[in-house]
Write an enzyme that holds these catalytic residues in place. Structure first.
Site, PDB file in Angstrom:
ATOM      1  N   LYS A  29     -11.220   8.299   4.513  1.00  0.00           N
ATOM      2  CA  LYS A  29      -9.995   7.807   5.163  1.00  0.00           C
ATOM      3  C   LYS A  29      -9.970   8.435   6.537  1.00  0.00           C
ATOM      4  O   LYS A  29      -9.887   9.650   6.666  1.00  0.00           O
ATOM      5  CB  LYS A  29      -8.746   8.157   4.363  1.00  0.00           C
ATOM      6  CG  LYS A  29      -7.490   7.573   5.010  1.00  0.00           C
ATOM      7  CD  LYS A  29      -6.324   7.409   4.036  1.00  0.00           C
ATOM      8  CE  LYS A  29      -5.588   8.699   3.820  1.00  0.00           C
ATOM      9  NZ  LYS A  29      -4.297   8.481   3.109  1.00  0.00           N
ATOM     10  N   SER A  89      -5.491   0.114  -0.728  1.00  0.00           N
ATOM     11  CA  SER A  89      -5.896  -1.028   0.078  1.00  0.00           C
ATOM     12  C   SER A  89      -5.267  -2.282  -0.514  1.00  0.00           C
ATOM     13  O   SER A  89      -5.304  -2.488  -1.726  1.00  0.00           O
ATOM     14  CB  SER A  89      -7.433  -1.119   0.044  1.00  0.00           C
ATOM     15  OG  SER A  89      -7.884  -2.357   0.539  1.00  0.00           O
ATOM     16  N   ARG A 108     -12.517 -11.819   0.642  1.00  0.00           N
ATOM     17  CA  ARG A 108     -12.289 -10.994  -0.557  1.00  0.00           C
ATOM     18  C   ARG A 108     -12.265 -11.848  -1.822  1.00  0.00           C
ATOM     19  O   ARG A 108     -12.776 -11.453  -2.865  1.00  0.00           O
ATOM     20  CB  ARG A 108     -10.978 -10.205  -0.403  1.00  0.00           C
ATOM     21  CG  ARG A 108     -11.108  -8.981   0.500  1.00  0.00           C
ATOM     22  CD  ARG A 108      -9.891  -8.052   0.406  1.00  0.00           C
ATOM     23  NE  ARG A 108      -8.693  -8.689   0.885  1.00  0.00           N
ATOM     24  CZ  ARG A 108      -7.944  -8.267   1.912  1.00  0.00           C
ATOM     25  NH1 ARG A 108      -8.297  -7.170   2.580  1.00  0.00           N
ATOM     26  NH2 ARG A 108      -6.864  -8.903   2.266  1.00  0.00           N
ATOM     27  N   ARG A 138       0.837  -1.210   0.000  1.00  0.00           N
ATOM     28  CA  ARG A 138       0.000   0.000   0.000  1.00  0.00           C
ATOM     29  C   ARG A 138       0.867   1.253   0.000  1.00  0.00           C
ATOM     30  O   ARG A 138       0.693   2.152  -0.822  1.00  0.00           O
ATOM     31  CB  ARG A 138      -0.896  -0.009   1.245  1.00  0.00           C
ATOM     32  CG  ARG A 138      -1.894  -1.138   1.246  1.00  0.00           C
ATOM     33  CD  ARG A 138      -2.554  -1.292   2.601  1.00  0.00           C
ATOM     34  NE  ARG A 138      -1.599  -1.766   3.601  1.00  0.00           N
ATOM     35  CZ  ARG A 138      -1.916  -2.526   4.648  1.00  0.00           C
ATOM     36  NH1 ARG A 138      -3.169  -2.898   4.834  1.00  0.00           N
ATOM     37  NH2 ARG A 138      -0.991  -2.902   5.501  1.00  0.00           N
TER      38      ARG A 138
END
EC number: 3.5.2.-
Lengths: 369, 369, 369, 369
Positions: D162, D84, D329, D53
């Protein structure tokens, strides 16, 4: 007339195959009727979804059941099984088979390996991780000492414990849930280990009974015994103990000793233990040609609580791909192997009140060649 | 007038943060203009998708570029960067920063750490892993030796090589694909390391030039040097070398030595090396209070080819969750730590012709306190 | 008088516990004497060191042995076990229990699920992955079809195969090693799957016998059947097949169909299959309240050979922490779940000659509510 | 005179290489001066030790700095970066580059994509995860809406946030430690996300201000917005927001919409969203040849809290080798891909007050071909 005890180190790389054990039974080296405990490292990850521990237990219990002509459940009731997953690094998956029985040999001048098992009274889920477990475990240790003919706690080298944890279902029973309210399934495992470790400490005199209070459980790391390894199990509601010592009245070829490491790099402590047990070292490593060889090595320690070791930073605590305890076991098997020249070690994490904080407990069984 | 060389061990747990290096530059301890090579271990997996190596290189090159007032690309052309991922076990992520430059000190009786870098001629993709690379690497070693003022190959303790591999695109170029037909991207990496290792071996006289043929590359494990560590890199088409030795004309406070381990448990070989370099050991471990301390440890080895080590079975080769080299690095950092009492080690896999089969090459830089 | 077949989907999250199966036997829902095959997904990694496959097989075979009053080995000889590890994503670990036997129902107008198993002649290690295996597998498919009363290959929806691989020991037998010289243990697994897949393809007429030559094995991906799933097993030297079709003479409540996906995103092909089998979909997903429900889903596919899918780059092939097939299974269970609204799928990798290159084979068993 | 906004989807498989972005800038497709936010998925594990990241952020900020002639730090201050990690399954690592600026086009009848960023006041470590953060985030959302010319909260489709977390060092500052006493670094991350999500919910009217109290933070999952994705970042002490909506005064070719999924299998909700935005589906999947194509897909969800999904058991919560969020995911990218026919998705975990419990928030940006 004496008794004789012996620990057999048996390879078992596949948890579905105990052929090496079967061969030793076939050869008469191991008498299945004398087996009182089986410890072992299996090749899974040693964490939540490690099914190799139970698979290996099923395999060995099935084999012994066939040999003894009893049901596997009876074997599991009679023999203390303590299987632990995780043979990281170059660690060798193996069993330690503890045998004991009568011997025709006369008692000599030397003390020899003595061992016995005992189980505590059953512990209700709400008693787990509480003062009652300290007392119950201490009683079990004393019972096993008596069974082994060891009267002086100083003659106990090491105690292996399998301590109970509540079944997940216990948390769903309203009557019991009240007593469990403070404990999640996550922390109860550590608290049960902690309570049983204090129980060993009290029985051996390593911690005073006045200090080993309920409030001390998992809260006073300064209180510890250097002679215990406690593993949590789900298949019994009792704390079961295996006591190892050196005693008269036993005539086998092995002896046992233990020490503590102050941190994961404390290889000199292990070297000193081996020397004290009579092994010879060359270049800091046990000599294969020495008069004694290592028959079993049992170590209890845990990953460090901080990201520093002797001032150097490590990153195992932040590794989201490999669990810290797997890094730790791999590293420790290297540290221990450097001294022993060998890769068999029963190495287990979760060391509440077992050894100094950040350190480890090491027990070694040695045998005349 | 002499020259002086020094290796600085600098923590770098985060590949995006070289603050510890910056602080040493700020303090005047490290002169960025004297840096000739940067080696390092970064906290990634050390395998295909480890981006921490390049990230750390970008970070350090950017910092040095700011300090030197040049572009990062110029820093990367001038300084040899050899970053390797994988700080398993309790291994500490760190840099080894190699500095060299003139010194006002007069030449004494002692030899001191000498070092220099050199690069081979560019190697076309079709020359990689072939005889031409052996010769080119050997020439580069000789050039670096000359630059370091080392005339006797016996005075070279260790050679670090970064060898080239073809870019994936090279395989898609029809003109070049012909020459690459026998080599997949998978095996070419090993063949390139192998060819450069033989090149070092020839230059140092460890393998005869008549034996170091193209046919021997990756096929004759009995031919090896115990003084090389070769890492494959994709950012250069040359073999770059860093030669470390002890020589007159150098006056720094460090010296270097090397040895080989015969297998992963050969801790006594490491203990003997440290003793030979003047360190004192207690209980088999380097004493922190001794006259010398370890400034850098570089090890080249690789996971065993079989599932046995000294007769015991391990299961790392069958682990589909953790790559064998990660088990190996964690284990080895424990073995080495047992002897050194320390967790900093540049430990790299892929040891074709580097150390005896199944063993390892170990280089240590020590320094007067 | 007809026969009846039924596939039971049975949860089994713990490979050491087949309590859900035992409960269905206790309830009379499953007659253990009618079980001809057991497929299943177990919760291990599905790769080399996954011991959950064998553990689950031991558990289920032990349970059936107790129920049938025979030895576990006899159960394993009589019932085709095809257990596969890897329930990534949200995939549910489960068994598919295939039962068949006589029925009192009269033959109606509809064809119903028909199934039977058969085994090939034993294959010597040197015949594995060769032309002989193509022919032997084709013969076994024809035998199972005959047993199931299916005469037209068009009525076969799907064939599950467990194909043999040489035992590691076979490679050490000099007499046999000659015949195995070209095959490493790594590639022989794929070649065995490939040969058996071509055998199915020939028996079903999906590939001409003149094309299904030894040279085509694992070399002609354009030759494939869209109706096979082949898994390699080490516990038999025969290719065992389970044929599923829809036939007269069978009167059960289920039917079976199959299709192929052209790539991992080809959800519309699965939707079309469910619709063709009579299920209703809403918003692209099977309706729980429709007239039919999914009783079993079997999918054979494999990670892509390149880093592109429909032009987009993925990085699974370079992931050194998670094996590509684990990424693939997790992804595919999502793609399939989007259409089925369900997370039970027997999903297996290694798709040589099974479905189009880069695609998959999908078989669905549906049942009247 | 209107404004125009556009989201560019840019491949970035290597976090050290933003060549695809550079090419779009070179081609004039992207004007670096118009970039207001960069979101993206990078190929790391998305967990603690994922350095990809920051590496990708360094790479992109460095490229933009060169293009704009400013320092990288100024780029990072001006452009909202939300990177991310974790492209599991077949998910494609990519950037979403959000551009906005004046347009010569006249205002038409249609509303078009409108977007703007804003930052809250700085939040002291002791204010993080507290009521003050709810209010501060709500204010930032209102400021960004005003900047985008959106007056009706119903016209806001989605808000990316964020949010800040205390630096580890903040916990060591005695003056500040008092205020942080209740929060470990582990839970503060979730509490910060929760507070900012409630802030969005209040600003958009999805949760009443009287309900969004400090006591509700991370404690009332029934209070949620279906239009927010909040990610925790360590490089700012403010909550930064990116508001996306459809508004007059904007004339670009894209529009945005959002929906919620009730559980991970709720593909029909995604299909309905795409249809509502004007896309055509065939067989349940977006047609490549339809009038609109997907330009960006942003999803916020999290692994289930229990081991059940629609009654079926999964084992991801017990997997000690692969983190549950990685299973999730990978699975979700399959579910979404089945509907979109595409593998680009910004998919992020940690969904406190973002979407219904156990469900997800989905935002889609579509564009005329």
């Amino acid at each position: 007339m004496t008794r004789t005890a012996r620990v057999h180190r048996v390879p078992m790389p596949d948890p579905g195959d105990c052929g090496a054990l079967a061969a030793l039974i076939d050869a008469g080296t191991i008498d299945p009727a004398r087996i009182v405990a089986v410890m072992g490292k299996t090749p899974g990850n040693g964490l939540t979804n490690d099914h190799t521990r139970e698979f290996a237990t099923v395999t060995v219990a099935g084999e012994l059941a066939r040999r003894l002509g009893v049901a596997p459940a009876e074997v599991r009731a009679r023999v203390l099984f303590v299987l632990s997953g995780g043979t990281e690094g170059m660690n060798a998956p193996h069993l330690l088979v503890f045998c004991a029985g009568p011997s025709a040999a006369a008692e000599g001048d030397e003390r020899a390996l003595a061992l016995a098992t005992a189980a505590s009274v059953p512990l209700a889920p709400e008693a787990i991780g509480r003062a009652a477990q300290i007392a119950a475990t201490a009683d079990a240790v004393r019972a096993a000492m008596a069974e082994a003919g060891i009267t002086d706690p100083a003659d106990v080298a090491f105690v292996q414990v399998k301590c109970p944890i509540p079944m997940p279902g216990d948390f769903h029973d309203p009557a019991r849930a009240a007593g469990l309210s403070a404990a999640s399934i996550g922390t109860i495992k550590g608290r049960s280990r902690a309570a049983s470790a204090l129980g060993v400490a009290v029985a051996l005199g390593d911690v005073g009974v006045e200090d080993a209070t309920e409030a001390a459980i998992a809260a006073r790391p300064d209180l510890f015994t250097g002679r215990a390894c406690v593993t949590a199990g789900i298949d019994d509601d009792r704390a079961s103990v295996l006591v190892l010592g050196n005693a008269r009245g036993w005539s086998g070829p092995q002896s046992v000793g233990s020490t503590t490491m102050r941190d994961p790099l404390d290889a000199p402590a292990v070297a000193a233990l081996l020397r004290r047990l009579g092994m010879t070292l060359a270049g800091g490593q046990a000599e294969p040609a020495g008069p004694l060889r290592l028959a079993g090595l049992i170590v209890k320690g845990e990953p460090p609580a901080t990201d520093r070791l002797r001032g150097a930073q490590h990153v195992m605590l932040d590794d989201s791909d490999i669990h810290p305890v797997r890094h730790y076991r791999a590293f420790m098997s290297g540290v221990l192997g450097a001294v022993t020249g060998d890769t068999h070690v029963y190495l287990s994490g979760g060391a509440e009140h077992q050894g100094p904080p950040g350190g480890a407990v090491v027990a070694a069984i040695v045998e005349r060649q």
